[in-house]
Design a protein around this motif. Sequence first.
Motif, PDB file in Angstrom:
ATOM      1  N   LEU A 101       1.002  -1.145  -0.243  1.00  0.00           N
ATOM      2  CA  LEU A 101       0.156   0.090   0.541  1.00  0.00           C
ATOM      3  C   LEU A 101       0.749   1.132   0.360  1.00  0.00           C
ATOM      4  O   LEU A 101       0.541   2.199  -1.353  1.00  0.00           O
ATOM      5  CB  LEU A 101      -0.942  -0.834   1.233  1.00  0.00           C
ATOM      6  CG  LEU A 101      -1.746  -1.073   1.059  1.00  0.00           C
ATOM      7  CD1 LEU A 101      -2.356  -1.242   2.139  1.00  0.00           C
ATOM      8  CD2 LEU A 101      -3.210  -0.837  -0.151  1.00  0.00           C
ATOM      9  N   LYS A 102       1.896   1.435   0.767  1.00  0.00           N
ATOM     10  CA  LYS A 102       3.223   2.314   0.819  1.00  0.00           C
ATOM     11  C   LYS A 102       3.317   2.858  -0.835  1.00  0.00           C
ATOM     12  O   LYS A 102       3.328   3.696  -1.148  1.00  0.00           O
ATOM     13  CB  LYS A 102       3.726   2.161   1.796  1.00  0.00           C
ATOM     14  CG  LYS A 102       4.749   3.104   1.776  1.00  0.00           C
ATOM     15  CD  LYS A 102       6.255   3.118   2.607  1.00  0.00           C
ATOM     16  CE  LYS A 102       6.767   4.376   2.589  1.00  0.00           C
ATOM     17  NZ  LYS A 102       7.569   3.699   4.229  1.00  0.00           N
ATOM     18  N   ARG A 158       0.985   4.302  -3.147  1.00  0.00           N
ATOM     19  CA  ARG A 158       0.263   5.841  -2.461  1.00  0.00           C
ATOM     20  C   ARG A 158       0.306   6.918  -4.006  1.00  0.00           C
ATOM     21  O   ARG A 158      -0.911   6.652  -4.319  1.00  0.00           O
ATOM     22  CB  ARG A 158       0.702   6.326  -1.817  1.00  0.00           C
ATOM     23  CG  ARG A 158       0.829   5.159  -0.478  1.00  0.00           C
ATOM     24  CD  ARG A 158       1.303   6.700   0.766  1.00  0.00           C
ATOM     25  NE  ARG A 158       1.003   5.606   1.600  1.00  0.00           N
ATOM     26  CZ  ARG A 158       1.889   5.840   3.060  1.00  0.00           C
ATOM     27  NH1 ARG A 158       3.050   7.334   3.130  1.00  0.00           N
ATOM     28  NH2 ARG A 158       1.710   5.608   4.098  1.00  0.00           N
ATOM     29  N   GLU A 159       0.910   6.888  -5.168  1.00  0.00           N
ATOM     30  CA  GLU A 159       1.031   7.658  -6.460  1.00  0.00           C
ATOM     31  C   GLU A 159       1.822   6.460  -7.789  1.00  0.00           C
ATOM     32  O   GLU A 159       1.914   6.909  -8.014  1.00  0.00           O
ATOM     33  CB  GLU A 159       2.449   8.871  -6.187  1.00  0.00           C
ATOM     34  CG  GLU A 159       3.012   9.505  -4.495  1.00  0.00           C
ATOM     35  CD  GLU A 159       1.640  10.388  -4.453  1.00  0.00           C
ATOM     36  OE1 GLU A 159       0.828  10.388  -5.583  1.00  0.00           O
ATOM     37  OE2 GLU A 159       1.289  10.635  -3.148  1.00  0.00           O
TER      38      GLU A 159
END
Length: 498
Positions: free
Chosen positions: A380-381, A384-385
């Motif tokens: 998930l980290k 993020r973008e």
Amino acid sequence: MTLCLDLTLPPEAAAKLWRHPALAARGRPRATAEAWDWLDSAGGTLAKAGLALRSAARGGRRLCPLRVPEDEAARPGAAPSGTSSMAGLSLPGTPLPEGTVLPADAVPAEAGEAALLPVAHYAGRVAQSPPDAAGVALRWRTGTLRAGERQQAVAFLTLEGPAEAVLAVATALPGLPAAAGLDELALALARGTPPRPRRKGAPDLGGATTPDDALALAIAHLTNVLLAQAPLARPEAGPEAVHQLRVAARRLRSCLKAFRPMRDGPALRALDAGLRDLARGLGEAREWDVFLGGLGAELATVLGPDRRWAQLLRAAGQRRLEAYARLRATLEGPAFHTLAWQAVRLAAMRDWGAPDGAAAEAPLRAQAAGLLARRRRKLLKGGREIESLDDHALHELRLEAKRLRYVAELFAPLWPGKPARRFLRRIGALQEALGLSNDTVAARALVASLQGGKGTGAPGWAIGLAEGWALSAGRDTRPAALRAWRRFLRAEPFWDDG
């Protein structure tokens, strides 16, 4: 613990088996002739039921199981506790029971009303050697299978005795654990297809309660997959075997890493290093398979009979053959032999270490839940973008998705139900969508490597066309990757705190 293993040997080793240093002291035992037919209906009724019916030349029939069922612990007649099949563990090379003896004219109930016909024939010789000083008994069977106009030479060496002694003999010999028994080989020859693998896909750890049980089961399962697919990894056989080998090697490496907080040591690290080296050879062959079956075939359809593109495909095809030749040398060489027996020993003996500290003794579900949560947070980290990630970052995100997927597949059976199945579907779809983008990046690198001197490579025009096409295709995959990412975000974790 008693261990019983079947080994298959290459023809050159089979011809001089009894002169091998590991067996020379025994002397060559006397062999006796044997022959039988396999009977089945025209539609293969018994084979579909997982059975093989042998009819001996001198009368009498024997009804034998075919493949090891996934739920071996529940199989009637399964080996008793204390053998190599304890607790549902099926080691590579573990022979199946010989089956039930029937009268000479008996027809199994599973055949129904179907008429039984001979579908395959075996003729050969069998020699048996009693236990030596270490307690290891041998059975050596050699012969020929025939089905119609097809025939195949077979050679099986069965070792039985104390596990440590059996493994000492087995690893000294040039053979590998058998991926299929004589019955499966015969019926596969009759079908004109490769033998059906005993194991495929991810291991099912649903019945495991301890880290030791789970790790042994996973190693045995995935080693069975490697051994079943290795003989099929040939350029003329198509890309499937190399793909399955690569996935199994990756799954097993992921499994070893997942268990490191619980079980670790030099033997497990050595197995991981061998799998890493195997994966390199598999990766090269797989990349050429993907290119020729994907972008290469796609552009050939668009361009039609273009001489320059045909020259590029010939150059790529030659690179593929060279990659397969290197892979075959690996699979038939000492490195793969060592790798297979390292894995069998670990699954049988469990002679691995455990890290210091209380964490190594935590319950299996708690360990699995913690690892899954950490892998999910890392993915998930990284995403993020996702809308603005470049090709390199998308590749890294795909690797994180793959790592989470393999661990989720491994431990999902500990939490059976719809949430786990939904999570696996969505992480699988995400990895596939991100993989399409990665395939185009890999394709650009492959075609660039085809640039060579006059007559040795592909025309610059064809290379430029392929690179441009791959670049455009990579951009087209972005929307699909974003949709898969959004669907994945809606998949709730299926695990709890154990």
